[in-house]
Design an enzyme around this catalytic site. Structure first.
Site, PDB file in Angstrom:
ATOM      1  N   ARG A 149       0.849  -1.188   0.000  1.00 40.42           N
ATOM      2  CA  ARG A 149       0.000   0.000   0.000  1.00 40.42           C
ATOM      3  C   ARG A 149       0.885   1.240   0.000  1.00 40.42           C
ATOM      4  O   ARG A 149       2.031   1.208   0.401  1.00 40.42           O
ATOM      5  CB  ARG A 149      -0.912  -0.010   1.233  1.00 40.42           C
ATOM      6  CG  ARG A 149      -1.984  -1.097   1.145  1.00 40.42           C
ATOM      7  CD  ARG A 149      -2.799  -1.178   2.421  1.00 40.42           C
ATOM      8  NE  ARG A 149      -3.444   0.084   2.715  1.00 40.42           N
ATOM      9  CZ  ARG A 149      -3.360   0.715   3.878  1.00 40.42           C
ATOM     10  NH1 ARG A 149      -2.669   0.193   4.869  1.00 40.42           N
ATOM     11  NH2 ARG A 149      -3.979   1.863   4.068  1.00 40.42           N
ATOM     12  N   LYS A 172       3.280  -6.644  12.307  1.00 40.54           N
ATOM     13  CA  LYS A 172       2.533  -6.959  11.087  1.00 40.54           C
ATOM     14  C   LYS A 172       2.915  -8.331  10.528  1.00 40.54           C
ATOM     15  O   LYS A 172       4.083  -8.598  10.275  1.00 40.54           O
ATOM     16  CB  LYS A 172       2.790  -5.858  10.048  1.00 40.54           C
ATOM     17  CG  LYS A 172       2.003  -6.038   8.762  1.00 40.54           C
ATOM     18  CD  LYS A 172       1.929  -4.735   7.986  1.00 40.54           C
ATOM     19  CE  LYS A 172       1.433  -4.914   6.585  1.00 40.54           C
ATOM     20  NZ  LYS A 172       1.190  -3.646   5.892  1.00 40.54           N
ATOM     21  N   ARG A 220       1.014   4.845  19.573  1.00 43.18           N
ATOM     22  CA  ARG A 220       1.799   5.816  20.341  1.00 43.18           C
ATOM     23  C   ARG A 220       1.924   5.297  21.755  1.00 43.18           C
ATOM     24  O   ARG A 220       0.958   4.731  22.288  1.00 43.18           O
ATOM     25  CB  ARG A 220       1.010   7.149  20.399  1.00 43.18           C
ATOM     26  CG  ARG A 220       1.687   8.295  19.748  1.00 43.18           C
ATOM     27  CD  ARG A 220       0.837   9.532  19.617  1.00 43.18           C
ATOM     28  NE  ARG A 220      -0.542   9.498  19.971  1.00 43.18           N
ATOM     29  CZ  ARG A 220      -1.080  10.091  21.054  1.00 43.18           C
ATOM     30  NH1 ARG A 220      -0.309  10.678  21.926  1.00 43.18           N
ATOM     31  NH2 ARG A 220      -2.379  10.029  21.280  1.00 43.18           N
TER      32      ARG A 220
HETATM   33  C1  BTN Z   1       0.451  -3.795   2.378  1.00 41.77           C
HETATM   34  O1  BTN Z   1       1.235  -2.889   2.083  1.00 41.77           O
HETATM   35  O2  BTN Z   1       0.137  -4.018   3.541  1.00 41.77           O
HETATM   36  C2  BTN Z   1      -0.163  -4.641   1.289  1.00 41.77           C
HETATM   37  C3  BTN Z   1       0.807  -5.667   0.796  1.00 41.77           C
HETATM   38  C4  BTN Z   1       0.262  -6.533  -0.324  1.00 41.77           C
HETATM   39  C5  BTN Z   1       1.330  -7.433  -0.893  1.00 41.77           C
HETATM   40  C6  BTN Z   1       0.752  -8.443  -1.839  1.00 41.77           C
HETATM   41  S1  BTN Z   1       1.887  -9.731  -2.219  1.00 41.77           S
HETATM   42  C7  BTN Z   1       0.792 -10.330  -3.424  1.00 41.77           C
HETATM   43  C8  BTN Z   1       0.219  -9.127  -4.139  1.00 41.77           C
HETATM   44  N1  BTN Z   1       1.081  -8.719  -5.212  1.00 41.77           N
HETATM   45  C9  BTN Z   1       1.643  -7.540  -4.981  1.00 41.77           C
HETATM   46  O3  BTN Z   1       2.452  -6.975  -5.737  1.00 41.77           O
HETATM   47  N2  BTN Z   1       1.221  -7.041  -3.822  1.00 41.77           N
HETATM   48  C10 BTN Z   1       0.277  -7.938  -3.186  1.00 41.77           C
END
Ligand code: BTN
Length: 330
Positions: free
Chosen positions: A125, A190, A328
């Site tokens: 993201r 995470k 925080r």
């Molecule tokens: C995040 O940033 O939390 C979301 C991550 C999403 C990663 C997955 S891996 C499979 C799919 N292909 C990608 O390029 N991204 C998502």
């Protein structure tokens, strides 16, 4: 891209995490020792961590279980089997999300599923990179077409978080929760993230590519570039965690596919109470970052539309549709 048969065979031998001498590998693959060395080099180029010890040979830093289409399909529920049109397993791909967006443009059907052992340009993201080394984690994307525009699937990403938590609980990972909007957290770190990319007319049909990245095992070197606190399944389940990789992929598909297929008719309201029961931000002192702006307060929860609610120091509650939350110290 597909790995060569020789490289696949080599990986299958090394997958047990035990030492194998150069001579043994050369014999089993019927190639010279210098050819073995080149193949090992190719594995390292894919980000596979190898340990070499003189007199003992080579082993993987961490054992692995390669993805196997038949193993996964055999564990899909009857409903999921009807919803999955195709299960593509790639050895190497740039991004499973990008690939399915492209496939959608070329007419691929709802229920096209793409997983990969390795992503060269995994996307997260907010334009972040998703660290995607070979063979240890899950990189999964699912394509689905929706009748109405993107507004009809507002809140889908929250419902997907619920589906992922259900699957992880089925695997025995109990301490799992959701951090708004759709990060999967375990022990305050995470474990997995979801990226939904929607394309199409604002009022007409649209399609969504749902991407899930889940950490099964990350070595400290591989995780060096990750800015957030992270955790992997190996830290939670112990040294045999890799043995559950295909099984967890099937559990995830069994939970995700019905949610994806039925979201347009059910809507977020069907999932919101369950989402709230997994909320690991509720009651926490946190900061919400929206662009350059920062809002401090206490997280109240999410409203019925999936917006995050933050109470300021006067107790006034406001809802926000987007932003990045960080914990925080209170
Ligand atoms: C995040 O940033 O939390 C979301 C991550 C999403 C990663 C997955 S891996 C499979 C799919 N292909 C990608 O390029 N991204 C998502």
């Amino acid at each position: 891209m597909l790995l060569s048969d020789t490289l696949k065979q080599l990986l299958n031998i090394l997958a047990d995490g035990e030492f194998h001498s150069g001579t043994e590998l050369a014999q089993q693959l019927a190639i010279s020792r210098s050819a073995i060395w080149k193949q090992l080099q190719a594995l390292e180029d894919l980000g596979v961590d190898l340990i070499a010890i003189t007199g003992k040979g080579y082993r993987l830093q961490q054992p692995l279980q390669l993805l196997n289409q038949q193993t996964v399909i055999s564990q899909l529920s009857p409903v999921t089997q009807t919803l999955v049109q195709q299960l593509e397993i790639h050895d190497v791909i740039d991004s499973t999300n990008r690939h399915l967006l492209e496939q959608a443009r070329q007419g691929a059907a709802s229920g096209t599923v793409c997983v990969a052992e390795y992503q060269t340009a995994g996307r997260g993201r907010r334009g972040r990179q998703w660290v995607s080394p070979f063979g240890h984690n899950l990189y999964l994307s699912i394509l689905w077409h929706y009748q109405d525009g993107p507004a009809s699937i507002a809140g889908l990403s929250l419902a997907l978080g619920v589906a992922v938590v259900r699957a992880l609980k089925q695997l025995g990972i109990e301490e799992v929760g959701l951090k708004w909007p759709n990060d999967i957290y375990c022990q305050q770190r995470k474990l997995a993230g979801i990226l939904v990319e929607v394309s199409g007319e604002s009022s007409g049909p649209c399609h969504a590519v749902i991407g899930l990245g889940l950490n099964f095992y990350l070595s400290p070197q591989q995780a060096e570039t990750i800015e957030q606190a992270w955790i992997d399944i190996a830290s939670v389940l112990g040294e045999n965690a890799h043995q559950h990789r295909n099984h967890l992929l099937a559990l995830l598909l069994n939970q995700l596919m019905p949610v994806i297929a039925e979201f347009e008719s059910k809507g977020l309201s069907y999932f919101v109470d369950e989402w709230r029961s997994y909320d690991c931000l509720k009651g926490q002192a946190a900061s919400l970052y929206i662009g350059e702006n920062r809002f401090d307060g206490t997280i109240v929860g999410i409203d019925d539309n999936g917006l995050i609610q933050l109470a300021d120091e006067k107790g006034q509650i406001r809802s926000y549709a987007s932003g990045e939350v960080s914990f925080r110290a209170s």
